[in-house]
Design a protein around this motif. Sequence first.
Motif, PDB file in Angstrom:
ATOM      1  N   LYS A 103      23.884  47.946  27.631  1.00 39.59           N
ATOM      2  CA  LYS A 103      24.282  47.433  26.309  1.00 39.59           C
ATOM      3  C   LYS A 103      25.638  48.006  25.884  1.00 39.59           C
ATOM      4  N   THR A 104      25.771  49.320  26.012  1.00 38.25           N
ATOM      5  CA  THR A 104      27.000  49.960  25.543  1.00 38.25           C
ATOM      6  C   THR A 104      28.187  49.565  26.427  1.00 38.25           C
ATOM      7  N   THR A 105      27.974  49.555  27.726  1.00 38.67           N
ATOM      8  CA  THR A 105      29.052  49.164  28.647  1.00 38.67           C
ATOM      9  C   THR A 105      29.495  47.731  28.338  1.00 38.67           C
ATOM     10  N   LEU A 110      24.838  51.196  16.386  1.00 39.73           N
ATOM     11  CA  LEU A 110      23.570  51.389  15.657  1.00 39.73           C
ATOM     12  C   LEU A 110      22.691  52.428  16.332  1.00 39.73           C
ATOM     13  N   ASP A 111      23.188  52.940  17.450  1.00 36.83           N
ATOM     14  CA  ASP A 111      22.423  53.974  18.150  1.00 36.83           C
ATOM     15  C   ASP A 111      22.902  55.332  17.621  1.00 36.83           C
ATOM     16  N   GLY A 112      22.513  55.594  16.383  1.00 37.62           N
ATOM     17  CA  GLY A 112      23.023  56.760  15.674  1.00 37.62           C
ATOM     18  C   GLY A 112      22.641  58.087  16.314  1.00 37.62           C
ATOM     19  N   LYS A 131      24.885  57.718  20.012  1.00 39.30           N
ATOM     20  CA  LYS A 131      26.288  57.416  19.666  1.00 39.30           C
ATOM     21  C   LYS A 131      27.180  57.250  20.893  1.00 39.30           C
ATOM     22  N   THR A 132      26.671  56.591  21.912  1.00 39.56           N
ATOM     23  CA  THR A 132      27.459  56.470  23.145  1.00 39.56           C
ATOM     24  C   THR A 132      28.689  55.589  22.948  1.00 39.56           C
ATOM     25  N   LEU A 133      28.526  54.484  22.228  1.00 37.36           N
ATOM     26  CA  LEU A 133      29.688  53.617  22.009  1.00 37.36           C
ATOM     27  C   LEU A 133      30.734  54.366  21.166  1.00 37.36           C
ATOM     28  N   VAL A 154      28.174  44.608  17.841  1.00 38.04           N
ATOM     29  CA  VAL A 154      27.185  45.611  17.428  1.00 38.04           C
ATOM     30  C   VAL A 154      26.402  46.081  18.654  1.00 38.04           C
ATOM     31  N   ASP A 155      26.431  47.386  18.879  1.00 39.40           N
ATOM     32  CA  ASP A 155      25.657  47.964  19.983  1.00 39.40           C
ATOM     33  C   ASP A 155      24.392  48.589  19.391  1.00 39.40           C
ATOM     34  N   THR A 156      23.249  48.267  19.978  1.00 37.21           N
ATOM     35  CA  THR A 156      21.993  48.766  19.406  1.00 37.21           C
ATOM     36  C   THR A 156      21.340  49.794  20.330  1.00 37.21           C
TER      37      THR A 156
HETATM   38 MG   LIG Z   1      23.751  52.415  24.740  1.00 37.19          MG
END
Ligand SMILES: [Mg+2]
Length: 305
Positions: free
Chosen positions: A25-27, A48-50, A53-55, A116-118
């Motif tokens: 997802k992040t990539t 949104l991956d608080g 926080k990879t993104l 938006v990255d989740t």
């Molecule tokens: Mg991710």
Amino acid sequence: MFSDTAEHQQAYVIVCGNEKGGTGKTTTSMHIAIALLNAGYRVATIDLDGRQKTLTRYIENRKNWSDRYNLNLLIPTHDYVEPSTAETKSDRNSEELSNFMAIISRTEQNHDFVVVDTAGHDGYLMQLSHSIADTLISPINDSYLDFDILGQVDALTGDVIKLSHYAKTVREARRKRRIADNGFLDWVIVRNRLSTLHSRNSSSLISSLKSLSMRLGCRIADGISERVVFRELFPIGLTVLDDLEEATFGGQISNSHIAARHEVRSLIAALRLPIDELGRKRAEARRNWLKNADKPIDMMGLLAD
Ligand SMILES: [Mg+2]
Ligand SMILES: Nc1ncnc2c1ncn2[C@@H]1O[C@H](COP(=O)(O)OP(=O)(O)OP(=O)(O)O)[C@@H](O)[C@H]1O
């Protein structure tokens, strides 16, 4: 490209999500954001991956690399939603909802796209983001193990016999969206980390995906192959779309880089993102719906306890 004249121009929202961790997802979010920036669009990203926080870190790495070596890399406007520490679940949901909405309202006025990255698990923000997506991208690794987050298949025929919780969640988000503003959520399942070797497993997986897409009305797109380069670029915030020779000071660009770049571009084309009047209208409809959805309770039906 969208016109700059529309004062209340609204962004088109792309969400990368599924209920499984580590599927890309992040990539994918980062590559789509950079592709759109490179194409001249104004792009905002929201993490949104608080917790992980990879993104956010990917973008920080990009900024640091760019500043350090004066590279002037294009960088999206970035925000993340801090996980709430409120005591009750309802308070946490409410706080995160209002933070997310505040970011969306702030960014959608002056960006063409919001990516938006989740997080890779079910949760309030994940479900909410699915309800406001114009395009939902669900990357899955090319295996039945990942397919399971979408549905169960008959071992003999490969047909989908049962939908997963996540597939039902997306279907429901779509239904509500249609009722609310007649908006259409384009759901694209992206096969990520494709093996360059063709296997029987892979062709039966394709047939199961086709069965699923008929049932859910989603589309299937080929993503990117399994390539080491995707892991190497994170610490310096680069993507395969960047001018890697320049950004890494003469570092040799390999055939694998070139093939990866081609795959990402093909993926972007397969997404059929709007660059026309129709896309703008769709984004406007979504905005109207969001404006009227001032009662988070309406979304509660989407939530699993
Ligand atoms: Mg991710
Ligand atoms: N096509 C690819 N080839 C090789 N490695 C990849 C590829 N896509 C992603 N990866 C790697 O797989 C790991 C997981 O990718 P990523 O972080 O994008 O997944 P995610 O779905 O965002 O994970 P999470 O659910 O934990 O947020 C990372 O180490 C990433 O570099």
